[in-house]
Design an enzyme around this catalytic site. Structure first.
Site, PDB file in Angstrom:
ATOM      1  CG  ASP A   1     -11.695  26.827  49.646  1.00  0.00           C
ATOM      2  OD1 ASP A   1     -12.170  27.430  50.106  1.00  0.00           O
ATOM      3  OD2 ASP A   1     -11.981  26.138  48.620  1.00  0.00           O
ATOM      4  CD  GLU A   2     -13.925  30.774  43.886  1.00  0.00           C
ATOM      5  OE1 GLU A   2     -14.224  31.127  45.211  1.00  0.00           O
ATOM      6  OE2 GLU A   2     -14.479  30.292  43.653  1.00  0.00           O
TER       7      GLU A   2
ATOM      8  CE  LYS B   1     -15.959  32.749  48.106  1.00  0.00           C
ATOM      9  NZ  LYS B   1     -15.484  32.178  47.540  1.00  0.00           N
TER      10      LYS B   1
ATOM     11  CB  ALA C   1     -16.747  27.228  52.935  1.00  0.00           C
TER      12      ALA C   1
ATOM     13  CG  HIS D   1     -14.417  34.153  53.172  1.00  0.00           C
ATOM     14  ND1 HIS D   1     -15.534  33.400  52.019  1.00  0.00           N
ATOM     15  CD2 HIS D   1     -16.173  34.833  52.858  1.00  0.00           C
ATOM     16  CE1 HIS D   1     -15.884  33.666  51.516  1.00  0.00           C
ATOM     17  NE2 HIS D   1     -17.019  34.707  52.080  1.00  0.00           N
TER      18      HIS D   1
ATOM     19  CB  THR E   1     -11.864  20.647  57.386  1.00  0.00           C
ATOM     20  OG1 THR E   1     -11.810  20.387  55.670  1.00  0.00           O
ATOM     21  CG2 THR E   1     -13.592  20.488  57.080  1.00  0.00           C
TER      22      THR E   1
ATOM     23  NE  ARG F   1     -12.908  18.295  53.924  1.00  0.00           N
ATOM     24  CZ  ARG F   1     -14.147  18.363  53.237  1.00  0.00           C
ATOM     25  NH1 ARG F   1     -14.737  16.843  53.228  1.00  0.00           N
ATOM     26  NH2 ARG F   1     -14.827  19.348  52.631  1.00  0.00           N
TER      27      ARG F   1
ATOM     28  CB  SER G   1      -4.475  39.188  44.237  1.00  0.00           C
ATOM     29  OG  SER G   1      -4.445  39.349  45.643  1.00  0.00           O
TER      30      SER G   1
HETATM   31  P1  GDP Z   1     -12.333  32.802  50.173  1.00  0.00           P
HETATM   32  O1  GDP Z   1     -13.050  31.967  50.635  1.00  0.00           O
HETATM   33  O2  GDP Z   1     -13.339  32.642  48.068  1.00  0.00           O
HETATM   34  O3  GDP Z   1     -12.390  33.707  50.583  1.00  0.00           O
HETATM   35  O4  GDP Z   1     -10.991  31.533  50.072  1.00  0.00           O
HETATM   36  P2  GDP Z   1     -10.104  31.246  51.663  1.00  0.00           P
HETATM   37  O5  GDP Z   1      -9.793  32.571  52.057  1.00  0.00           O
HETATM   38  O6  GDP Z   1     -10.753  30.051  51.620  1.00  0.00           O
HETATM   39  O7  GDP Z   1      -8.529  31.120  50.554  1.00  0.00           O
HETATM   40  C1  GDP Z   1      -7.760  31.800  50.009  1.00  0.00           C
HETATM   41  C2  GDP Z   1      -6.923  31.922  50.467  1.00  0.00           C
HETATM   42  O8  GDP Z   1      -5.643  32.460  49.798  1.00  0.00           O
HETATM   43  C3  GDP Z   1      -6.405  32.878  52.277  1.00  0.00           C
HETATM   44  O9  GDP Z   1      -5.547  31.691  52.776  1.00  0.00           O
HETATM   45  C4  GDP Z   1      -5.849  34.090  51.880  1.00  0.00           C
HETATM   46  O10 GDP Z   1      -5.009  34.673  52.864  1.00  0.00           O
HETATM   47  C5  GDP Z   1      -4.853  33.436  50.349  1.00  0.00           C
HETATM   48  N1  GDP Z   1      -4.645  34.538  49.413  1.00  0.00           N
HETATM   49  C6  GDP Z   1      -5.485  35.110  48.827  1.00  0.00           C
HETATM   50  N2  GDP Z   1      -5.155  36.015  48.044  1.00  0.00           N
HETATM   51  C7  GDP Z   1      -4.229  35.879  47.864  1.00  0.00           C
HETATM   52  C8  GDP Z   1      -2.507  35.908  46.602  1.00  0.00           C
HETATM   53  O11 GDP Z   1      -2.978  36.219  45.141  1.00  0.00           O
HETATM   54  N3  GDP Z   1      -1.443  35.301  47.031  1.00  0.00           N
HETATM   55  C9  GDP Z   1      -1.534  34.484  47.803  1.00  0.00           C
HETATM   56  N4  GDP Z   1      -0.061  33.630  48.043  1.00  0.00           N
HETATM   57  N5  GDP Z   1      -2.426  34.398  48.497  1.00  0.00           N
HETATM   58  C10 GDP Z   1      -3.800  35.141  49.180  1.00  0.00           C
END
Ligand code: GDP
Length: 424
Positions: free
Chosen positions: A13-14, A16, A39, A41, A302, A304, A413
């Protein structure tokens, strides 16, 4: 830059998905090489907000070929749901822009059942599975007890192979868990419903990738979860059941000869973690609630609430090493804007001794975070796209993290949108 991997440095959840969505403009092919629909994105672009679980995040770019590699847990039921969602928002999915490896194994309905049955059996000691069937799926794959997607193109072979597996699987369902078993008709009906949907996209993606490589195409490989959830290098047993690290990308993609030239490791400006397992920097109570709210930290799959805390430089440095990251994308810096002082976990204390090395998993439950603070910037930075325009305190935070984790931070970001990014 030729081949590039985008991987998670922490617990997943970083962000990506947003990085792949951004960087695909420079690539011809995007490949998912491991994991399944367990998971998500999140990608925000001009077409809307999408939670992708299996589809590669390059799916929104015209001209990009998206591949689900042989290392993926091919859940055709969930993939079809996701494909319909994306297509309903005017994204074309064709055998030209979406290809499924004939060598990826199929996640079958009993994998989900077994996941839930085992989590229930574990009760208070559960692993925090998303119950998407991933652990039973990979166990079966390595036991050679599942079928490959390409078998959908050879129905008679598939039927007789499934019959053998069904007999064995029903023994486990019945004798180990006393659960509902499957008939051949039921499983063939499921295959008929969902396998048929993905059939047009199945091909020899290894041959496609080898040709793409020969033609000098730029290939981006995309991971799910992060280094600390990697089966071999993560916080075992609270890991996922596949290898999320970049070193596995050539194998799971279908291009074992590939060299990954650039590994972009994605790090969140604070820590978050879904599910069970040791999480050294965890915050509780109002402090956690405020950060969770600011960052919208609820699971993409989920819903969660995610566990949250300050950035963990010990775990992040380990993640950078494990991923052999060459460049870092630091995400969600904007989320920290509300804090007066920004906390950073700089070391762990284990049995009274401070260390900056990430410990063996058995020692993690004893680890306590050593936290230091930097000045906050207390203003909205979400519209900023130039490094020099960031408040000095925010730049100092980024530079401190960069020095502590030993890898250049090339992207910062400051929002979920495609353009909310600072290139350094
Ligand atoms: P992934 O699985 O690594 O792609 O991560 P997730 O999608 O689960 O979580 C990232 C969340 O943070 C998503 O809701 C994105 O839209 C949001 N997001 C990503 N980069 C940024 C950012 O720089 N700032 C903010 N506020 N939200 C972000």
């Amino acid at each position: 830059m030729k081949n590039c991997a985008i991987v998670g440095i922490n617990w997943g959840d970083e962000g990506k998905g947003r990085m792949v969505d951004l960087l695909t403009q420079d690539y011809d092919v995007v490949v998912r090489y491991q994991g399944g629909g367990n998971a998500g994105h999140t990608v925000v672009n001009e077409r809307g907000k999408f939670a992708l679980h299996l589809l590669p995040s390059g799916i929104f770019r015209e001209g990009v070929v998206n591949i689900l590699g042989n290392g993926v847990a091919m859940d055709c039921e969930n993939l079809w749901v996701e494909m319909q969602d994306v297509m309903s928002k005017d994204v074309a999915l064709t055998p030209e822009n979406l290809k499924i490896s004939d060598r990826c194994s199929l996640l079958l309905p009993w994998h989900r059942d077994l996941d839930a049955l085992e989590e229930d059996r574990l009760a208070g000691k559960k692993y925090g599975s998303t119950k998407q069937g991933i652990a039973p799926f990979y166990s079966d794959k390595y036991q050679k007890k599942t079928v490959m997607a390409g078998e959908l193109l050879h129905p008679e072979y598939l039927r007789s192979h499934l019959a053998d597996i069904l007999e064995w699987k029903n023994l486990t369902l019945d004798r180990v868990y006393g659960a509902k078993t499957y008939t051949m008709d039921e499983i063939m009906a499921w295959i008929g419903e969902f396998g048929e949907k993905i059939k047009p996209y199945i091909c020899d993606t290894g041959a496609f990738l080898r040709q793409a490589q020969q033609d000098g195409k730029r290939i981006l490989v995309e991971a799910q979860l992060g280094a600390l959830r990697d089966l071999d290098y993560g916080i075992y047993p609270y890991t996922t059941s596949s290898n999320s690290i970049a070193a596995y990308a050539p194998v799971g993609s279908g291009l074992p000869s590939a060299r990954i030239d650039e590994v972009v490791g994605v790090v969140k400006a604070y820590s978050s973690c879904v599910g069970e397992g040791p999480f050294t920097c965890e915050w509780f109570g109002a402090e956690a609630e405020a950060l969770r709210e600011a960052g919208g930290e609820y699971g993409a799959k989920t819903g969660r609430p995610r566990r949250v805390g300050p950035i963990d430089l010990v775990a992040t440095r380990y993640g950078v090493e494990t991923q052999a990251a060459t460049n870092i994308a630091l995400t969600k810096l904007d989320v920290l804007s509300y804090m007066d002082k920004i906390p950073l976990c700089v070391r762990y204390e284990i049995d009274g001794v401070e260390t900056d090395r990430f410990p063996f998993p058995a020692l993690l439950p004893q680890a306590k975070p050593v936290v230091e603070y930097m000045d906050g910037w207390k203003c909205d930075i979400s519209g900023i796209t130039e490094w020099d325009k960031l408040p000095a305190a925010a730049r100092r935070y980024v530079e401190y993290v960069e020095q502590a984790i030993g890898c250049r931070i090339g992207y910062v970001s400051v929002g979920p949108e495609r353009d909310s990014i600072i290139l350094r």
